[in-house]
Motif scaffolding. Sequence first.
Motif, mmCIF file in Angstrom:
data_model
loop_
_atom_site.group_PDB
_atom_site.id
_atom_site.type_symbol
_atom_site.label_atom_id
_atom_site.label_comp_id
_atom_site.label_asym_id
_atom_site.label_seq_id
_atom_site.Cartn_x
_atom_site.Cartn_y
_atom_site.Cartn_z
ATOM 1 N N ILE A 162 80.915 49.862 14.961
ATOM 2 C CA ILE A 162 80.607 48.478 15.358
ATOM 3 C C ILE A 162 79.603 47.900 14.370
ATOM 4 C CG2 ILE A 162 79.658 47.001 17.191
ATOM 5 C CD1 ILE A 162 80.503 49.177 19.204
ATOM 6 N N LYS A 163 79.813 46.651 13.979
ATOM 7 C CA LYS A 163 78.927 45.995 13.013
ATOM 8 C C LYS A 163 77.498 45.902 13.539
ATOM 9 C CE LYS A 163 82.198 42.865 10.707
ATOM 10 N NZ LYS A 163 82.484 41.437 10.482
ATOM 11 N N LEU A 164 76.535 46.000 12.605
ATOM 12 C CA LEU A 164 75.110 45.829 12.946
ATOM 13 C C LEU A 164 74.872 44.456 13.596
ATOM 14 C CD1 LEU A 164 72.105 46.691 12.781
ATOM 15 C CD2 LEU A 164 72.069 45.766 10.459
ATOM 16 N N THR A 165 75.600 43.443 13.128
ATOM 17 C CA THR A 165 75.480 42.081 13.668
ATOM 18 C C THR A 165 75.558 42.073 15.191
ATOM 19 O OG1 THR A 165 76.437 41.104 11.691
ATOM 20 C CG2 THR A 165 76.593 39.803 13.700
ATOM 21 N N PHE A 166 76.521 42.813 15.748
ATOM 22 C CA PHE A 166 76.716 42.803 17.201
ATOM 23 C C PHE A 166 75.564 43.502 17.930
ATOM 24 C CE2 PHE A 166 81.164 42.423 15.620
ATOM 25 C CZ PHE A 166 81.386 41.135 16.095
ATOM 26 N N PHE A 167 75.021 44.547 17.302
ATOM 27 C CA PHE A 167 73.887 45.243 17.924
ATOM 28 C C PHE A 167 72.640 44.355 17.946
ATOM 29 C CE2 PHE A 167 76.493 49.010 16.952
ATOM 30 C CZ PHE A 167 76.463 49.610 18.208
ATOM 31 N N ILE A 168 72.462 43.556 16.880
ATOM 32 C CA ILE A 168 71.328 42.616 16.868
ATOM 33 C C ILE A 168 71.509 41.574 17.972
ATOM 34 C CG2 ILE A 168 70.118 40.833 15.510
ATOM 35 C CD1 ILE A 168 70.740 42.473 12.982
ATOM 36 N N MET A 169 72.754 41.155 18.186
ATOM 37 C CA MET A 169 73.032 40.181 19.253
ATOM 38 C C MET A 169 72.772 40.779 20.643
ATOM 39 S SD MET A 169 76.464 38.566 17.612
ATOM 40 C CE MET A 169 76.732 36.975 18.328
ATOM 41 N N ILE A 170 73.124 42.048 20.807
ATOM 42 C CA ILE A 170 72.855 42.729 22.093
ATOM 43 C C ILE A 170 71.346 42.795 22.326
ATOM 44 C CG2 ILE A 170 72.989 44.946 23.323
ATOM 45 C CD1 ILE A 170 75.679 45.398 21.721
ATOM 46 N N PHE A 171 70.606 43.160 21.270
ATOM 47 C CA PHE A 171 69.146 43.234 21.374
ATOM 48 C C PHE A 171 68.564 41.863 21.719
ATOM 49 C CE2 PHE A 171 64.888 43.002 19.428
ATOM 50 C CZ PHE A 171 64.269 44.069 20.069
ATOM 51 N N ALA A 172 69.077 40.815 21.073
ATOM 52 C CA ALA A 172 68.567 39.451 21.306
ATOM 53 C C ALA A 172 68.828 38.987 22.731
ATOM 54 C CB ALA A 172 69.205 38.485 20.318
ATOM 55 N N SER A 173 69.926 39.462 23.335
ATOM 56 C CA SER A 173 70.277 39.003 24.685
ATOM 57 C C SER A 173 69.175 39.328 25.702
ATOM 58 C CB SER A 173 71.608 39.622 25.129
ATOM 59 O OG SER A 173 71.476 41.031 25.247
ATOM 60 N N VAL A 174 68.472 40.436 25.472
ATOM 61 C CA VAL A 174 67.349 40.811 26.359
ATOM 62 C C VAL A 174 66.255 39.741 26.286
ATOM 63 C CG1 VAL A 174 65.580 42.572 26.827
ATOM 64 C CG2 VAL A 174 67.830 43.260 26.004
#
Length: 452
Positions: A162-174
């Motif tokens: 999975i792209k790093l981009t999506f993990f940053i988005m998951i982190f931002a959702s918090v």
Amino acid sequence: MGTQGPDQDQYARSNSHQITDDEKARQKEIDEWLPITGSRNAKWWYSAFHNVTAMVGAGVLSLPYAMAELGWGPGVVILILSWIITLYTLWQMVEMHEMVPGKRFDRYHELGQHAFGEKLGLYIVVPQQLIVEVGVCIVYMVTGGKSLKKFHDLVCKDCKDIKLTFFIMIFASVHFVLSHLPNFNSIAGVSLCAAVMSLSYSTIAWSASLAKGVKSDVQYGYKAKSTSGTVFNFLAALGDVAFAYAGHNVVLEIQATIPSTPEKPSKGPMWKGVIVAYIVVALCYFPVALIGYWMFGNSVDDNILITLEKPAWLIAMANMFVVFHVIGSYQIYAMPVFDMMETVLVKKMNFKPSSALRFIVRNVYVAVTMFIGITFPFFGGLLSFFGGFAFAPTTYFLPCVMWLAIYKPKRFSLSWWTNWICIVFGVLLMILAPIGGLRQIIVQAKTYEFYS
């Protein structure tokens, strides 16, 4: 004609008095709504874990890498010097918080205005403080995303990449949720959890390194093949160290949450918390930096948890601890930015203090830091660049300049010499570190694909 009778005069006086009372009431309402001055019932241990959360961040994981670029001698000297100088400048800020009887400098820029004048103080402090706080939030977006990705890759080795981009988005959702906690005291629980996590993953980092033992082909020489490469890497490492000591940018805002009376000023409990925090900082920084470098030498990564791949379950857990910690750290650094934005909107632009205003402002801020983090995730270079460019002034020497401007110690006295030594050290750090950091960003950007 043109003169006022006694009744008119009395009416004018009472009317101006009424306006003053209305203004005071509005000011009080705004202060109670703003994040920094909204709650003043913090205890000394709030100061301890807020300071640990603010300071022991992503920077600690890059310290073994910084040691590899600095070498044993300069590395140990700079680490110890930084710890001593930043503790001294933090003490100065705690002391200056209430140096004017009956007045509290609740924000860094308010102290700057007292030292340098209304306008100049704002011009000197606000840009630097914003660069630090917004810079940290962006770097923590990247760190949170990278640590989540590392956790996912360790736990699920056969899963689709999975792209790093999506993990940053998951982190931002918090943060789209947590950012709506109104003030510093309301994030105390998040901050305490983050402080515990920082101690936990730092302990895992150095103990797992120790358990692995010294690498068979370990080398302690400089990694770069050319002299210019070695020099630039050395400068970048200075920025990494500066980034690791960044708590000063929120220290006055933390102290503003502690109650204060003439008999019991806030500096007592605040300083007690700072001492505890700095002991924890030493317990995190020195073992990670020295043991990490001792075990892996110059082959260590810019995040030591990437170098440590086994045992997989322990490193996965450490990465999850990092995620929890940077969630708290992001909030600590975002709160003064929220305060600045909301102050401008309410006091200067006369918006009504409301939940809707807060909702829009904070969501926009989280979205902007997320977007920049996704676009430029050059973790190591970002640390060095921001560390030198903005952290060095606000942490290493700006408190000393303010101290000299306000207290005017006698020339060539111990206080005078101490402050000038800190200023010279800090200015050199500010000039040299961004050069190395910028070069690192340029080198990494050559092979980088956007939104990968």
